[in-house]
Motif scaffolding. Structure first.
Motif, PDB file in Angstrom:
ATOM      1  N   CYS A  29       0.872  -1.169   0.000  1.00 49.12           N
ATOM      2  CA  CYS A  29       0.000   0.000   0.000  1.00 49.12           C
ATOM      3  C   CYS A  29       0.904   1.213   0.000  1.00 49.12           C
ATOM      4  O   CYS A  29       1.108   1.847   1.005  1.00 49.12           O
ATOM      5  CB  CYS A  29      -0.892  -0.018   1.242  1.00 49.12           C
ATOM      6  SG  CYS A  29      -1.735   1.513   1.557  1.00 49.12           S
ATOM      7  N   GLU A  80      -1.207   7.341  -4.651  1.00 50.90           N
ATOM      8  CA  GLU A  80      -1.214   6.122  -3.845  1.00 50.90           C
ATOM      9  C   GLU A  80      -1.573   4.952  -4.732  1.00 50.90           C
ATOM     10  O   GLU A  80      -2.182   5.118  -5.794  1.00 50.90           O
ATOM     11  CB  GLU A  80      -2.239   6.236  -2.713  1.00 50.90           C
ATOM     12  CG  GLU A  80      -1.934   7.351  -1.739  1.00 50.90           C
ATOM     13  CD  GLU A  80      -2.976   7.496  -0.645  1.00 50.90           C
ATOM     14  OE1 GLU A  80      -4.029   6.829  -0.720  1.00 50.90           O
ATOM     15  OE2 GLU A  80      -2.739   8.273   0.274  1.00 50.90           O
ATOM     16  N   SER A  81      -1.204   3.758  -4.288  1.00 56.40           N
ATOM     17  CA  SER A  81      -1.627   2.543  -4.982  1.00 56.40           C
ATOM     18  C   SER A  81      -1.913   1.464  -3.951  1.00 56.40           C
ATOM     19  O   SER A  81      -1.357   1.468  -2.855  1.00 56.40           O
ATOM     20  CB  SER A  81      -0.572   2.083  -5.981  1.00 56.40           C
ATOM     21  OG  SER A  81       0.609   1.706  -5.318  1.00 56.40           O
ATOM     22  N   TYR A  82      -2.823   0.578  -4.331  1.00 62.65           N
ATOM     23  CA  TYR A  82      -3.282  -0.481  -3.434  1.00 62.65           C
ATOM     24  C   TYR A  82      -3.353  -1.787  -4.212  1.00 62.65           C
ATOM     25  O   TYR A  82      -3.707  -1.791  -5.394  1.00 62.65           O
ATOM     26  CB  TYR A  82      -4.676  -0.144  -2.872  1.00 62.65           C
ATOM     27  CG  TYR A  82      -4.707   1.153  -2.126  1.00 62.65           C
ATOM     28  CD1 TYR A  82      -4.479   1.192  -0.756  1.00 62.65           C
ATOM     29  CD2 TYR A  82      -4.933   2.353  -2.787  1.00 62.65           C
ATOM     30  CE1 TYR A  82      -4.491   2.396  -0.071  1.00 62.65           C
ATOM     31  CE2 TYR A  82      -4.944   3.561  -2.106  1.00 62.65           C
ATOM     32  CZ  TYR A  82      -4.722   3.577  -0.746  1.00 62.65           C
ATOM     33  OH  TYR A  82      -4.724   4.765  -0.074  1.00 62.65           O
ATOM     34  N   THR A  83      -3.068  -2.869  -3.548  1.00 62.67           N
ATOM     35  CA  THR A  83      -3.218  -4.199  -4.134  1.00 62.67           C
ATOM     36  C   THR A  83      -4.538  -4.790  -3.647  1.00 62.67           C
ATOM     37  O   THR A  83      -5.226  -4.185  -2.812  1.00 62.67           O
ATOM     38  CB  THR A  83      -2.068  -5.118  -3.697  1.00 62.67           C
ATOM     39  OG1 THR A  83      -2.151  -5.309  -2.273  1.00 62.67           O
ATOM     40  CG2 THR A  83      -0.707  -4.536  -4.075  1.00 62.67           C
ATOM     41  N   ARG A 109      -4.398  -3.967  -9.127  1.00 62.09           N
ATOM     42  CA  ARG A 109      -3.911  -2.802  -8.391  1.00 62.09           C
ATOM     43  C   ARG A 109      -4.863  -1.632  -8.623  1.00 62.09           C
ATOM     44  O   ARG A 109      -5.445  -1.512  -9.685  1.00 62.09           O
ATOM     45  CB  ARG A 109      -2.509  -2.439  -8.854  1.00 62.09           C
ATOM     46  CG  ARG A 109      -1.856  -1.336  -8.044  1.00 62.09           C
ATOM     47  CD  ARG A 109      -0.369  -1.186  -8.366  1.00 62.09           C
ATOM     48  NE  ARG A 109       0.417  -2.286  -7.875  1.00 62.09           N
ATOM     49  CZ  ARG A 109       0.931  -2.386  -6.645  1.00 62.09           C
ATOM     50  NH1 ARG A 109       0.688  -1.428  -5.771  1.00 62.09           N
ATOM     51  NH2 ARG A 109       1.666  -3.403  -6.292  1.00 62.09           N
ATOM     52  N   TYR A 148      -4.793   2.518  -8.545  1.00 64.88           N
ATOM     53  CA  TYR A 148      -3.988   3.736  -8.488  1.00 64.88           C
ATOM     54  C   TYR A 148      -4.921   4.898  -8.179  1.00 64.88           C
ATOM     55  O   TYR A 148      -5.981   5.017  -8.796  1.00 64.88           O
ATOM     56  CB  TYR A 148      -3.293   3.997  -9.825  1.00 64.88           C
ATOM     57  CG  TYR A 148      -2.401   2.860 -10.258  1.00 64.88           C
ATOM     58  CD1 TYR A 148      -1.097   2.769  -9.792  1.00 64.88           C
ATOM     59  CD2 TYR A 148      -2.867   1.871 -11.119  1.00 64.88           C
ATOM     60  CE1 TYR A 148      -0.272   1.723 -10.188  1.00 64.88           C
ATOM     61  CE2 TYR A 148      -2.046   0.830 -11.519  1.00 64.88           C
ATOM     62  CZ  TYR A 148      -0.754   0.764 -11.051  1.00 64.88           C
ATOM     63  OH  TYR A 148       0.056  -0.279 -11.436  1.00 64.88           O
ATOM     64  N   ARG A 203      -5.059   9.205  -7.471  1.00 63.32           N
ATOM     65  CA  ARG A 203      -4.343  10.478  -7.507  1.00 63.32           C
ATOM     66  C   ARG A 203      -5.346  11.613  -7.370  1.00 63.32           C
ATOM     67  O   ARG A 203      -6.445  11.555  -7.919  1.00 63.32           O
ATOM     68  CB  ARG A 203      -3.579  10.601  -8.820  1.00 63.32           C
ATOM     69  CG  ARG A 203      -2.545  11.681  -8.790  1.00 63.32           C
ATOM     70  CD  ARG A 203      -1.490  11.456  -9.839  1.00 63.32           C
ATOM     71  NE  ARG A 203      -0.348  12.271  -9.489  1.00 63.32           N
ATOM     72  CZ  ARG A 203       0.853  12.071  -9.944  1.00 63.32           C
ATOM     73  NH1 ARG A 203       1.101  11.065 -10.755  1.00 63.32           N
ATOM     74  NH2 ARG A 203       1.835  12.866  -9.617  1.00 63.32           N
ATOM     75  N   GLU A 263      -9.389   7.435  -9.850  1.00 64.14           N
ATOM     76  CA  GLU A 263      -9.137   6.057  -9.430  1.00 64.14           C
ATOM     77  C   GLU A 263      -9.009   5.217 -10.686  1.00 64.14           C
ATOM     78  O   GLU A 263      -9.902   5.224 -11.534  1.00 64.14           O
ATOM     79  CB  GLU A 263     -10.286   5.521  -8.576  1.00 64.14           C
ATOM     80  CG  GLU A 263     -10.512   6.297  -7.301  1.00 64.14           C
ATOM     81  CD  GLU A 263     -11.778   5.881  -6.578  1.00 64.14           C
ATOM     82  OE1 GLU A 263     -11.812   6.032  -5.347  1.00 64.14           O
ATOM     83  OE2 GLU A 263     -12.741   5.422  -7.236  1.00 64.14           O
ATOM     84  N   GLU A 307      -6.695  -1.374 -12.096  1.00 63.44           N
ATOM     85  CA  GLU A 307      -6.053  -2.287 -13.046  1.00 63.44           C
ATOM     86  C   GLU A 307      -6.610  -3.679 -12.768  1.00 63.44           C
ATOM     87  O   GLU A 307      -6.412  -4.231 -11.689  1.00 63.44           O
ATOM     88  CB  GLU A 307      -4.539  -2.260 -12.864  1.00 63.44           C
ATOM     89  CG  GLU A 307      -3.798  -3.117 -13.852  1.00 63.44           C
ATOM     90  CD  GLU A 307      -2.304  -3.038 -13.664  1.00 63.44           C
ATOM     91  OE1 GLU A 307      -1.620  -3.961 -14.107  1.00 63.44           O
ATOM     92  OE2 GLU A 307      -1.798  -2.058 -13.068  1.00 63.44           O
TER      93      GLU A 307
END
Length: 167
Positions: A19, A42-45, A67, A69, A71, A83, A86
Protein backbone atom coordinates in the motif's frame (compact mmCIF):
# COMPACT_ATOMS: atom_id res chain seq x y z
CA UNK A 1 8.90 -16.77 20.31
CA UNK A 2 11.59 -14.87 18.43
CA UNK A 3 10.46 -16.43 15.12
CA UNK A 4 6.92 -15.21 15.63
CA UNK A 5 8.18 -11.66 16.23
CA UNK A 6 10.34 -11.74 13.10
CA UNK A 7 7.46 -13.10 11.04
CA UNK A 8 5.16 -10.35 12.29
CA UNK A 9 7.70 -7.65 11.41
CA UNK A 10 8.13 -9.13 7.90
CA UNK A 11 4.37 -9.31 7.37
CA UNK A 12 3.95 -5.69 8.48
CA UNK A 13 6.75 -4.54 6.17
CA UNK A 14 5.23 -6.37 3.20
CA UNK A 15 1.83 -4.87 3.92
CA UNK A 16 3.24 -1.36 4.06
CA UNK A 17 5.06 -1.84 0.77
CA UNK A 18 1.93 -3.14 -0.94
CA UNK A 19 0.00 0.00 0.00
CA UNK A 20 2.48 2.54 -1.14
CA UNK A 21 3.13 5.52 -3.22
CA UNK A 22 2.85 5.06 -6.92
CA UNK A 23 1.06 6.93 -9.64
CA UNK A 24 1.82 4.80 -12.66
CA UNK A 25 -0.04 4.88 -14.95
CA UNK A 26 -1.74 8.10 -13.74
CA UNK A 27 0.37 11.01 -15.03
CA UNK A 28 1.33 14.07 -13.03
CA UNK A 29 -0.94 17.09 -13.23
CA UNK A 30 1.72 19.13 -15.03
CA UNK A 31 1.83 16.66 -17.93
CA UNK A 32 -1.94 16.93 -18.27
CA UNK A 33 -1.83 20.68 -18.81
CA UNK A 34 -2.87 23.04 -16.08
CA UNK A 35 -3.67 20.58 -13.31
CA UNK A 36 -1.90 20.50 -9.96
CA UNK A 37 -0.97 17.43 -7.96
CA UNK A 38 -2.68 17.97 -4.60
CA UNK A 39 -1.33 14.94 -2.73
CA UNK A 40 1.16 12.17 -3.34
CA UNK A 41 -0.33 9.40 -5.49
CA UNK A 42 -1.21 6.12 -3.84
CA UNK A 43 -1.63 2.54 -4.98
CA UNK A 44 -3.28 -0.48 -3.43
CA UNK A 45 -3.22 -4.20 -4.13
CA UNK A 46 -6.05 -6.65 -3.66
CA UNK A 47 -4.66 -7.33 -0.17
CA UNK A 48 -4.58 -3.64 0.84
CA UNK A 49 -7.66 -2.32 -0.98
CA UNK A 50 -9.67 -2.60 2.25
CA UNK A 51 -7.54 0.18 3.77
CA UNK A 52 -8.76 2.55 1.03
CA UNK A 53 -12.40 1.47 0.65
CA UNK A 54 -14.85 1.20 3.48
CA UNK A 55 -17.13 -1.36 1.93
CA UNK A 56 -17.23 -2.60 -1.64
CA UNK A 57 -13.64 -3.82 -1.87
CA UNK A 58 -14.75 -7.45 -2.15
CA UNK A 59 -16.48 -6.71 -5.45
CA UNK A 60 -13.29 -5.43 -7.10
CA UNK A 61 -11.13 -8.17 -5.62
CA UNK A 62 -13.55 -10.87 -6.75
CA UNK A 63 -13.63 -9.40 -10.27
CA UNK A 64 -9.84 -9.64 -10.51
CA UNK A 65 -8.30 -6.41 -9.23
CA UNK A 66 -4.52 -6.32 -9.68
CA UNK A 67 -3.91 -2.80 -8.39
CA UNK A 68 -5.74 0.45 -7.73
CA UNK A 69 -3.99 3.74 -8.49
CA UNK A 70 -5.36 6.90 -6.85
CA UNK A 71 -4.34 10.48 -7.51
CA UNK A 72 -5.81 13.82 -6.42
CA UNK A 73 -5.64 16.69 -8.92
CA UNK A 74 -6.73 20.29 -8.69
CA UNK A 75 -7.46 23.27 -10.88
CA UNK A 76 -8.53 26.55 -9.34
CA UNK A 77 -10.76 25.75 -6.38
CA UNK A 78 -11.86 22.36 -7.75
CA UNK A 79 -10.42 19.03 -6.59
CA UNK A 80 -10.71 15.77 -8.50
CA UNK A 81 -10.03 12.21 -7.37
CA UNK A 82 -8.99 9.79 -10.09
CA UNK A 83 -9.14 6.06 -9.43
CA UNK A 84 -7.67 3.65 -11.95
CA UNK A 85 -8.49 0.01 -11.27
CA UNK A 86 -6.05 -2.29 -13.05
CA UNK A 87 -7.97 -5.51 -13.57
CA UNK A 88 -6.73 -8.97 -14.58
CA UNK A 89 -8.01 -8.44 -18.14
CA UNK A 90 -10.27 -6.32 -20.33
CA UNK A 91 -13.32 -8.53 -19.66
CA UNK A 92 -13.01 -7.92 -15.92
CA UNK A 93 -12.70 -4.15 -16.46
CA UNK A 94 -15.77 -4.22 -18.70
CA UNK A 95 -17.81 -6.17 -16.12
CA UNK A 96 -16.92 -3.68 -13.39
CA UNK A 97 -17.91 -0.78 -15.64
CA UNK A 98 -21.20 -2.42 -16.56
CA UNK A 99 -22.00 -2.94 -12.88
CA UNK A 100 -21.20 0.63 -11.85
CA UNK A 101 -22.19 2.81 -14.82
CA UNK A 102 -25.13 5.17 -14.62
CA UNK A 103 -27.87 4.18 -17.03
CA UNK A 104 -28.88 6.82 -19.57
CA UNK A 105 -25.75 8.83 -18.76
CA UNK A 106 -23.39 7.43 -21.38
CA UNK A 107 -21.80 9.59 -24.01
CA UNK A 108 -18.64 9.66 -26.07
CA UNK A 109 -15.81 10.99 -23.96
CA UNK A 110 -12.55 10.19 -25.73
CA UNK A 111 -11.35 8.55 -28.94
CA UNK A 112 -14.68 6.88 -29.60
CA UNK A 113 -15.01 5.59 -26.02
CA UNK A 114 -18.36 5.65 -24.28
CA UNK A 115 -18.28 6.75 -20.66
CA UNK A 116 -20.84 7.19 -17.95
CA UNK A 117 -20.87 10.95 -17.34
CA UNK A 118 -22.73 12.69 -14.53
CA UNK A 119 -22.05 16.20 -13.19
CA UNK A 120 -19.69 14.93 -10.48
CA UNK A 121 -18.43 11.55 -11.78
CA UNK A 122 -17.10 9.96 -14.95
CA UNK A 123 -16.60 6.21 -15.40
CA UNK A 124 -15.12 4.28 -18.32
CA UNK A 125 -13.32 1.05 -19.18
CA UNK A 126 -10.41 0.77 -21.56
CA UNK A 127 -8.20 -2.25 -22.01
CA UNK A 128 -7.67 -3.86 -18.63
CA UNK A 129 -8.57 -0.68 -16.75
CA UNK A 130 -11.74 0.56 -15.09
CA UNK A 131 -11.49 4.30 -14.56
CA UNK A 132 -13.37 6.69 -12.26
CA UNK A 133 -12.91 10.46 -12.10
CA UNK A 134 -14.84 12.29 -9.42
CA UNK A 135 -15.26 15.87 -8.25
CA UNK A 136 -14.54 15.97 -4.51
CA UNK A 137 -17.60 18.19 -4.08
CA UNK A 138 -20.61 15.86 -4.50
CA UNK A 139 -22.87 18.89 -5.06
CA UNK A 140 -20.75 20.39 -7.84
CA UNK A 141 -22.29 21.19 -11.19
CA UNK A 142 -20.88 19.81 -14.45
CA UNK A 143 -17.20 20.69 -14.63
CA UNK A 144 -15.37 21.21 -17.90
CA UNK A 145 -12.14 20.66 -15.99
CA UNK A 146 -13.27 17.19 -14.83
CA UNK A 147 -14.26 16.25 -18.37
CA UNK A 148 -10.93 17.51 -19.74
CA UNK A 149 -8.92 15.68 -17.08
CA UNK A 150 -10.77 12.39 -17.59
CA UNK A 151 -10.55 12.67 -21.37
CA UNK A 152 -6.79 13.18 -21.24
CA UNK A 153 -6.21 10.27 -18.86
CA UNK A 154 -8.54 7.96 -20.78
CA UNK A 155 -6.81 8.77 -24.08
CA UNK A 156 -3.49 7.80 -22.49
CA UNK A 157 -4.61 4.32 -21.44
CA UNK A 158 -3.65 1.34 -23.59
CA UNK A 159 -6.11 -1.00 -25.25
CA UNK A 160 -9.47 -0.70 -26.91
CA UNK A 161 -12.48 0.92 -25.30
CA UNK A 162 -14.83 -1.51 -23.61
CA UNK A 163 -17.76 0.29 -25.20
CA UNK A 164 -17.29 2.22 -28.42
CA UNK A 165 -19.47 5.11 -29.44
CA UNK A 166 -21.93 4.32 -32.23
CA UNK A 167 -21.03 5.84 -35.56
Amino acid sequence: MRRIGSAAVCALALGLCACGRGAAPLPSGATLGGFADIEQPESYTAATLYTYMDGGADFYVNEGLSRLYVRLYGRGNERFVLELFEMKNASAASRVYQSNRRLNAEKELASGCLASVTPTEIQAARGGYYFVGRNEDPLASQSDALIELCRKVLNGLPGPCAFAAKK
